[in-house]
Enzyme design. Sequence first.
Site, PDB file in Angstrom:
ATOM      1  N   ASP A 138      25.518  69.268   6.138  1.00 28.12           N
ATOM      2  CA  ASP A 138      24.886  68.846   7.386  1.00 28.12           C
ATOM      3  C   ASP A 138      24.054  69.995   7.918  1.00 28.12           C
ATOM      4  OD1 ASP A 138      26.204  70.033  10.220  1.00 28.12           O
ATOM      5  OD2 ASP A 138      27.380  70.381   8.414  1.00 28.12           O
ATOM      6  N   ASP A 191      32.811  67.988  14.012  1.00 28.19           N
ATOM      7  CA  ASP A 191      33.066  69.419  13.963  1.00 28.19           C
ATOM      8  C   ASP A 191      34.026  69.753  15.103  1.00 28.19           C
ATOM      9  OD1 ASP A 191      33.007  72.124  13.724  1.00 28.19           O
ATOM     10  OD2 ASP A 191      30.856  72.349  14.001  1.00 28.19           O
ATOM     11  N   PHE A 220      32.230  76.545  15.979  1.00 29.69           N
ATOM     12  CA  PHE A 220      30.936  77.221  15.905  1.00 29.69           C
ATOM     13  C   PHE A 220      30.286  77.294  17.282  1.00 29.69           C
ATOM     14  CE2 PHE A 220      26.323  77.270  15.419  1.00 29.69           C
ATOM     15  CZ  PHE A 220      26.155  78.380  14.616  1.00 29.69           C
ATOM     16  N   HIS A 280      11.167  60.875   9.546  1.00 29.03           N
ATOM     17  CA  HIS A 280      10.660  61.277   8.232  1.00 29.03           C
ATOM     18  C   HIS A 280      11.568  62.311   7.581  1.00 29.03           C
ATOM     19  CE1 HIS A 280       8.135  63.000   5.081  1.00 29.03           C
ATOM     20  NE2 HIS A 280       8.530  64.162   5.575  1.00 29.03           N
TER      21      HIS A 280
END
Length: 376
Positions: free
Chosen positions: A271, A92, A96, A340
């Site tokens: 993402d 990126d 942002f 997980h």
Amino acid sequence: MEFQLQATDALSNARAGLITTDHGRIETPVFMPVGTVGSVKAVHQHELRDDVNAQIILGNTYHLYLRPGTEILRQAGGLHKFIGWERPILTDSGGFQVFSLSSNRKLKEEGAYFRSHIDGSKHLFTPENVVDIERIIGADIMMALDECPPGTAEYDYAKKSLGLTMRWLQRGWKRYKETEGLYGYRQAYFPIVQGCTYPDLRRQAAREVAELGADGNAIGGLAVGEPAEVMYDMIDIVNEILPADRPRYLMGVGTPANILEAIERGVDMMDCVMPTRNGRNGMLFTRHGVMNMRNKKWADDFSPLQEDGPSYVDRAYSKAYVRHLFASQEILGMQIASIHNLAFYLWLTREARAHILAGDFKQWKAEMLECVTRKL
């Protein structure tokens, strides 16, 4: 970078494709774990590769520029070698992050002036020097510098912001075309479609971005405060214009439901920090619903974390044990939950791809959407 569109769902805009980079292939749709500073929080690279099966990870130009800095990255031979990751990387541009420093930044025509969140030092990001920084980082896919206005921005501000972003894009594109990678492999450059929640601005931006003919295109400025249905409308509008023969990247999204909805609308790449951030706070996403591992109901549940889960942690540890780890504030609980969640997100996009190829994505998506939004 090359993109091959392999299949499109008959009842929706969902697509299956293949991106080929010099560091490997990426089957789409794909979720990309966020490794902001060259590290996916609480997860080893070998776990990302062998258990999560991440095909590509992210880095962030703003954070890597500040620490460890471009000189260290150049000496290391780029981010791949610095962190020991041989698969593709996307960076990126830092737009942002600069946006999130609203009290410590000033936007001007030449670029974004900001103060470091680390030590308060002054810096300037321009469309040109961000390309130069991303060349040093060495990501396979580089993002253009943009301004990311809040989702609730007024129309006049959104229009002014978009104008600045598109002028920056022309300058960044020029710098990209006149420079080459430093480490002997190709780097792609993705422009970003902005425009807040205003259809005319989104269409204008999508048309200008499409005209560049870049290797791929991104949709930014969503999931920043606007309702989910508005976000989906903006994706539909933009994807009607962006070329079908290039990958489409939806930045910073989102929940499992967001991902399924985005895929149905023709998004190829996504993402978000949610799987790791929420995981570190005890929230586990599964194909059966969402579990809060701090809940006392799991204290004496000795069944596997998720018996049919895609990761080894799902069968190696019980719900009771993971709940105990969070209650005890043990780092291992955060590690297990992060692995997980990432494995689940990657499983979800792989399954979506399989059902697109099989021709029954629409039905599968509707069933899966009911499952992933349950609270267990």
